[in-house]
Structure formats: C-alpha cells, structure tokens
Motif scaffolding. Sequence first.
Motif, PDB file in Angstrom:
ATOM      1  N   THR A  39     -32.016 -43.448 -21.794  1.00  0.00           N
ATOM      2  CA  THR A  39     -31.942 -42.808 -21.754  1.00  0.00           C
ATOM      3  C   THR A  39     -31.233 -42.004 -23.079  1.00  0.00           C
ATOM      4  O   THR A  39     -30.937 -43.474 -23.839  1.00  0.00           O
ATOM      5  CB  THR A  39     -30.332 -42.834 -21.191  1.00  0.00           C
ATOM      6  N   ALA A  40     -31.474 -41.050 -23.647  1.00  0.00           N
ATOM      7  CA  ALA A  40     -31.184 -40.758 -24.981  1.00  0.00           C
ATOM      8  C   ALA A  40     -29.956 -39.391 -24.991  1.00  0.00           C
ATOM      9  O   ALA A  40     -30.120 -38.784 -23.959  1.00  0.00           O
ATOM     10  CB  ALA A  40     -32.129 -40.439 -25.459  1.00  0.00           C
ATOM     11  N   PHE A  41     -29.220 -39.557 -25.755  1.00  0.00           N
ATOM     12  CA  PHE A  41     -28.131 -38.941 -25.772  1.00  0.00           C
ATOM     13  C   PHE A  41     -27.723 -37.522 -26.936  1.00  0.00           C
ATOM     14  O   PHE A  41     -26.485 -36.625 -27.042  1.00  0.00           O
ATOM     15  CB  PHE A  41     -26.473 -39.244 -25.573  1.00  0.00           C
ATOM     16  N   GLY A  42     -28.656 -38.009 -28.095  1.00  0.00           N
ATOM     17  CA  GLY A  42     -28.074 -37.005 -29.187  1.00  0.00           C
ATOM     18  C   GLY A  42     -27.877 -38.266 -30.068  1.00  0.00           C
ATOM     19  O   GLY A  42     -28.067 -39.290 -29.695  1.00  0.00           O
ATOM     20  N   SER A  43     -28.449 -37.558 -31.462  1.00  0.00           N
ATOM     21  CA  SER A  43     -27.111 -38.581 -33.192  1.00  0.00           C
ATOM     22  C   SER A  43     -26.199 -38.675 -32.855  1.00  0.00           C
ATOM     23  O   SER A  43     -25.918 -39.299 -33.546  1.00  0.00           O
ATOM     24  CB  SER A  43     -27.664 -37.336 -33.771  1.00  0.00           C
ATOM     25  N   ASP A  44     -25.072 -37.815 -32.171  1.00  0.00           N
ATOM     26  CA  ASP A  44     -24.158 -38.191 -32.139  1.00  0.00           C
ATOM     27  C   ASP A  44     -23.152 -38.981 -30.981  1.00  0.00           C
ATOM     28  O   ASP A  44     -21.900 -39.031 -30.799  1.00  0.00           O
ATOM     29  CB  ASP A  44     -23.050 -36.797 -32.114  1.00  0.00           C
ATOM     30  N   VAL A  45     -24.000 -39.402 -30.389  1.00  0.00           N
ATOM     31  CA  VAL A  45     -23.627 -39.966 -28.993  1.00  0.00           C
ATOM     32  C   VAL A  45     -23.743 -40.943 -28.741  1.00  0.00           C
ATOM     33  O   VAL A  45     -26.088 -41.193 -28.368  1.00  0.00           O
ATOM     34  CB  VAL A  45     -23.707 -38.821 -27.695  1.00  0.00           C
ATOM     35  N   ASP A  46     -23.108 -42.116 -28.469  1.00  0.00           N
ATOM     36  CA  ASP A  46     -24.145 -43.651 -28.142  1.00  0.00           C
ATOM     37  C   ASP A  46     -24.812 -44.216 -26.794  1.00  0.00           C
ATOM     38  O   ASP A  46     -26.135 -44.601 -26.734  1.00  0.00           O
ATOM     39  CB  ASP A  46     -23.602 -44.717 -28.627  1.00  0.00           C
ATOM     40  N   SER A  47     -23.808 -42.917 -26.243  1.00  0.00           N
ATOM     41  CA  SER A  47     -23.389 -43.987 -24.497  1.00  0.00           C
ATOM     42  C   SER A  47     -22.957 -42.901 -23.862  1.00  0.00           C
ATOM     43  O   SER A  47     -21.699 -41.863 -24.524  1.00  0.00           O
ATOM     44  CB  SER A  47     -23.524 -45.387 -24.310  1.00  0.00           C
ATOM     45  N   LEU A  48     -23.943 -43.039 -22.218  1.00  0.00           N
ATOM     46  CA  LEU A  48     -22.134 -42.785 -21.108  1.00  0.00           C
ATOM     47  C   LEU A  48     -22.146 -43.064 -21.124  1.00  0.00           C
ATOM     48  O   LEU A  48     -22.807 -43.917 -20.047  1.00  0.00           O
ATOM     49  CB  LEU A  48     -22.567 -40.998 -21.051  1.00  0.00           C
ATOM     50  N   ALA A  49     -20.721 -42.914 -19.974  1.00  0.00           N
ATOM     51  CA  ALA A  49     -20.489 -43.820 -19.308  1.00  0.00           C
ATOM     52  C   ALA A  49     -20.889 -42.936 -17.703  1.00  0.00           C
ATOM     53  O   ALA A  49     -20.143 -41.937 -16.972  1.00  0.00           O
ATOM     54  CB  ALA A  49     -19.053 -44.071 -18.260  1.00  0.00           C
ATOM     55  N   ILE A  50     -22.544 -42.339 -17.286  1.00  0.00           N
ATOM     56  CA  ILE A  50     -22.663 -41.743 -16.143  1.00  0.00           C
ATOM     57  C   ILE A  50     -22.265 -42.744 -14.653  1.00  0.00           C
ATOM     58  O   ILE A  50     -22.326 -43.734 -14.361  1.00  0.00           O
ATOM     59  CB  ILE A  50     -23.878 -42.057 -16.053  1.00  0.00           C
ATOM     60  N   THR A  51     -21.748 -41.620 -13.757  1.00  0.00           N
ATOM     61  CA  THR A  51     -20.993 -42.281 -12.332  1.00  0.00           C
ATOM     62  C   THR A  51     -22.077 -42.129 -11.172  1.00  0.00           C
ATOM     63  O   THR A  51     -22.066 -42.410 -10.313  1.00  0.00           O
ATOM     64  CB  THR A  51     -19.106 -42.090 -12.260  1.00  0.00           C
ATOM     65  N   GLN A  52     -22.870 -40.832 -11.761  1.00  0.00           N
ATOM     66  CA  GLN A  52     -22.748 -39.961 -10.207  1.00  0.00           C
ATOM     67  C   GLN A  52     -24.350 -39.069 -10.624  1.00  0.00           C
ATOM     68  O   GLN A  52     -24.614 -39.160 -12.218  1.00  0.00           O
ATOM     69  CB  GLN A  52     -22.267 -38.978  -9.690  1.00  0.00           C
ATOM     70  N   LEU A  53     -25.420 -39.314 -10.136  1.00  0.00           N
ATOM     71  CA  LEU A  53     -26.145 -38.412 -10.531  1.00  0.00           C
ATOM     72  C   LEU A  53     -26.881 -37.721  -9.154  1.00  0.00           C
ATOM     73  O   LEU A  53     -26.746 -37.537  -7.920  1.00  0.00           O
ATOM     74  CB  LEU A  53     -27.764 -39.295 -11.289  1.00  0.00           C
ATOM     75  N   ALA A  54     -28.297 -36.058  -9.539  1.00  0.00           N
ATOM     76  CA  ALA A  54     -28.382 -35.702  -8.508  1.00  0.00           C
ATOM     77  C   ALA A  54     -29.530 -35.030  -9.533  1.00  0.00           C
ATOM     78  O   ALA A  54     -29.799 -34.643 -10.219  1.00  0.00           O
ATOM     79  CB  ALA A  54     -27.746 -34.649  -8.031  1.00  0.00           C
ATOM     80  N   VAL A  55     -31.076 -35.497  -8.998  1.00  0.00           N
ATOM     81  CA  VAL A  55     -32.365 -35.121  -9.255  1.00  0.00           C
ATOM     82  C   VAL A  55     -32.377 -33.463  -9.096  1.00  0.00           C
ATOM     83  O   VAL A  55     -31.909 -33.485  -7.848  1.00  0.00           O
ATOM     84  CB  VAL A  55     -33.273 -35.464  -9.039  1.00  0.00           C
ATOM     85  N   ALA A  56     -32.891 -32.482  -9.609  1.00  0.00           N
ATOM     86  CA  ALA A  56     -33.526 -30.749  -8.418  1.00  0.00           C
ATOM     87  C   ALA A  56     -34.633 -31.774  -8.072  1.00  0.00           C
ATOM     88  O   ALA A  56     -35.112 -31.927  -8.250  1.00  0.00           O
ATOM     89  CB  ALA A  56     -33.865 -30.227 -10.159  1.00  0.00           C
ATOM     90  N   PRO A  57     -35.334 -30.405  -7.671  1.00  0.00           N
ATOM     91  CA  PRO A  57     -36.375 -30.140  -7.018  1.00  0.00           C
ATOM     92  C   PRO A  57     -37.806 -30.203  -7.568  1.00  0.00           C
ATOM     93  O   PRO A  57     -38.090 -30.981  -7.023  1.00  0.00           O
ATOM     94  CB  PRO A  57     -36.641 -29.195  -5.940  1.00  0.00           C
TER      95      PRO A  57
END
Length: 625
Positions: free
Chosen positions: A451-469
């Motif tokens: 995962t990559a979050f952009g230059s100003d963010v090291d990481s995100l606390a991801i709790t859920q996901l849903a992938v598009a069709p």
Amino acid sequence: MRNRKPSARTAALGLLSLLGFLTAGCVNLPANSGVNAVSKQTDAAGGSDVRIWPKGPQRNEDPQAIVEGFLQTAASDPGNLSIAREYLTGEALNWDPQKVVVFSGDESSPTQVPGHGDQVQINGTVLANVGDDGTYEPVSPVSVPTPRNRYLFFVKFNEDKGYYQIDQLPDEFGIALTEETFRAEYNAYDLYYLNSAAPGESMIPVPVYMRGQSDVVIAQKLAVKLLGGAPDWLDGAAVTAAPQIALANKNNAVSIESDGTAQVTVKTPNVCTTHGPSACNGLADELLATFSDLASVSHVTVVDQRGTQLGASSGTVDYVMRHYHVGLGGTGDATYYYLGKDNHAVYSYDSKGSRLEQVGPPSRRYSHLAVTSYDGSTIAAMVDDSGTKLYLGNPGEVADRPPVKTGGQLTSLSWDALGHLWFIDKSQHPAALYRLDVTQGLQAQPQKVTTAFGSDVDSLAITQLAVAPDGRRVAVVYSEQSSSGSTVDSVGLGVVQGSGSSQSLDLSQAVENPVVAQWNTVQDIDWHGSESLAVLGGQQPSSPSVVSELYTDGSPVTNSTDLNAVTINPPNNTGGIEWAGSTLLAVYGGTGGTPPQITQYSFNSNSWSSQGSAPVQGFSPSYAY
C-alpha cells in the motif's frame, strides 16, 4: 443505471428550484432589475421548467445590487450567462460559469465592506465546490465545525456605461447555488473508461455533474469530457479504447437520431482508420455507457466527417452495462448465501426459503462468507470461526479442501466481478491487504498487496475494504485522529497498480479526497453496483447509524422525485449490509443474547419497505453476481 430525473417538472417546483439560492439565504432579486420574460421549457433534461430572464446592470443600482443581480442572473437559466457577463469587466471577464459553489442555505445578502466602497462581500457555509470539469469536492469533514466562508467582490464604476460592474471575482468563483438548487439543476452522470487490465469485459466509471439541458447538448459535453481522458488518480487504470482520437467539433459532433442512435463524428485519420475498427467499436461502447442516463439514446455509432461508419456499440444499453460489469449489478431478488446463526454453516436463500449448502465438512464453522459467480459456477470464500483459515469451494460441495491461507486474523472478504478475492489480515500492524486470483483455480494462493498513501502519510489504520466490480478501485475504511483528538472513521478509494505479485494499492486519493471524511463511526461499506457506495455508520457521536448511498466523489445519491439524499434507517443494532440492485440486506442482532438476523428491504416508488414475512436467522449474507 441510476434513476433518471423526470424531463419536466411542475411550474411551481421549477420556480422554487430557480429561486432556491435566493430564498434559502437572503440574496434577493433586486427590486428594480425587473423580469423580462418567463419561458416554459418542454425538454429541460432535469432542469426547471420555469425560466426567468432578468435584466443586466442598471444605472441606478448601488454596488450591492450589482453583485446581487450578478449572483441571481448567473444562477438562473444557462441561457442567461450572456446577461450575467454584462455585470463583469476587467479581470472578472475571465469568469468560468462551469464552476459551482454549493452553499448550505445560510448565505448572507451582499453587503458593502465597511470603509471600502468598492468591495462587496457575501458569507455562508460552503458544502462543496464543483470544478469546471464537473468534479464534485466536499469542503470539510463532518467532525469539524464548518466555518462560514467569505467571498469578496471588487466593483468599479464604468463612466461610459453609467453603472457599476464587478471588476474582480473571488478566487475560483463560478455560480453560487444552495444545495437544494444544485440538486434540482444539476444531474450526476458517469464517464465510462475501459479497465486497462480487462478492456474487453470491464469499465471504470468516473462521476461528473452537469447542468440539466437537452440530451444532445449533454451527450456532446459528455463526449468531450470522456475523450479528454480519465482523472490523474486513475492514470494507467482507466483508458479510452481509441487513444488520442478527437471529436470533429467540440460543439456539435454528436447528433441523436429518431431511432435512438447517437452519432459521434470524429476527426480522421485516427487509430480506427489506421489499425482497424475494433478501437472505435470499443469507443462506441464507452460512449453508450456514458450516455446511458439519456433516455433518447439506445445505440451509438462513431463516424468520420464524411459520415462513414468507423465503429458501433455492441448491443443495447443493458447488454453493454452487463457485459462490462457496470451499473447496479444484480437485481438483488435472486439467491443469496449466508451463515446459519447456530451452526455457522453455509445456506442459500431464495423465494422458496432457506437450504443448507455447506462447503466442506458438516462440522466446520465459519465466521465470514463472500460468494461470487465466475465462469459459470458459484464460488464461496469462507473464514473459519477461529479467523485464521481461509477456504474456497462451491456451495453444496462436501470435499474437504485445504485452506488457501492459514494464520493471522482474516476478515473483510470482498469479490470483484472478474474472479479476484480481497481480504484483510488484521494480525499484522498495520493491517495487511491480500488479493487472490481464482482464475488460477480454487487452490490459488493469495498475494500480499503493498500500500502507498502519498508523500504526507506513512500508513493508515485500515479496518475494512470493499472492492469494486472492476477490481481496480478498492474502497477502504480507515481510522484517524480528528482535530479534537477523537478517533474517527473515513472512507476513501484506492487504485490497483501493477500486476501479479508486484501489485500495489495507491491510497493517495483515499487520503486527499475521501468519500466519507471523519464520521464518528463506520460499521460497514458495500458497493452498490459500480457507481456508488453504501455506507453504514453515524456522522456524529449522537447520530444513529443509517445507511447512506454516496457517489465515489462523496456527493449523495438523491431520489429522483423529491431530490432528498438516499438514506435508510435500518433496524437497531445493524452491523452489516449487502446491497444488490434495488434490494438491501441488513444484518442486525448478534449481541446481548439476541440472535443475528437478516432482513431484506426493497426500494419501490422512492421508499424502502421490509420484504418477506420473517427475518432469516443468520449473518454474513452475500449475493453471487
């Protein structure tokens, strides 16, 4: 496809929608500006029926009245833009009326800035800005008190004409509308680009807003935007079938025939004339999907300036939408699968009731289930009760297959329409995302996705996901700290880059332009087809959990009749949702001794109603579509 707005409204509604900006705030039609004419439009394509034609600037008007007259004229019928420009001079002549500032309805009347006779200001709470490309950008997260914005206008007296004009507009200022008026006057459309990873079977929609006009005018503008290319964040993922092709004319390259054929004229030579018709056939499908909300269009042909056909759409609107896995997805009234409340086994449910269709040994218990239909068969993904083993199989198949992944804390199973399963391992810090390609067989091994979050963010606390069709856009729920220090939830979109074991998920868009910004809690998310997301959660600590339907730019989906945002009040203790077509499944209970239950809701006549005589006793429902 989303519900189309009616092509004509009553005169009363038309008048209200035009004056919404004026009456919701205190910006009033200047008493001495007058009204020249009222015209009733029979094909406003979602715009108001009533059209008011104001006069231009008058000699006896003070600076406040000039600004007020400009705001009112600019917010009226698009045919009045030339009159609105009469209020402008100097630098203000660079005004872009394609841009919109959406106010909440509390904007003030234009007032003179004390001590500055050449400056007029308005104040109000801005909800969103719409760019000249039709992109919608919400202004601030709901956890942050929205400040009142100040907009400053500089006026100048024109000695030759004998009246004041606006010499300088606020930065990025276009048309000012209340939210109510914006919803009445602007329609949401989607530009459909081919998915570069599966161009023959998948498209990626990009939402845009445009003012209601005739179908042929809208089709022309949509074609211009489509051929202009996908937004930067989808670069490399969303592509056009005929790259670098150009319309023959930016104003009238599209015509709509009486048989429903939209004829799109392009310049030659192009990729279709040099490499064969397949590119223009694909482009015609993209255009037909993009025109799918225009009632007068049922087919698309691409022609050159001599009228020679270069390509044609492959079928009806419905066929193209199904073939490329776009639109609302399944009907929602077919079979769905779930886990039983007591034995945690796999069941199916349809109009005849529930049937046990366990996958694997009868004694195996599951905690999570997600089902898809791929290559003519139904495939189920299940996590066992320990949360550490992921299994694949066909419903009703008793074969004891080994797990495809062991270890961790596995959750948030989600299928795209192309045979790819996504899930999260929460035992890793930060949580790790995985993707499994079932096109390689039921024993395919999941690959970890960086995962990559952009230059100003090291990481995100991801709790859920849903992938598009389409499998290229992945919605994630992530926790962050609000300005007050509390933990809040946001929802944003990432885009899949790369292929195979080198795939990554670029989440910079999720951080920079979230769909949901800093709600008190988000309990579940689900794609409603390919264009919008259903979000279960509460915006404020005191807010009850509701289901909100949002476009991927964060704007609310609205009912076609009353223009209110689509929200659903589910049963108390609802913790999960599954949405397909016009049917919503809500999972509630499961705590405090209450058994988990699934209730089915149907959407008819712009209202939601419970479907079925009794809830199904179970949890983790999933449609196979």
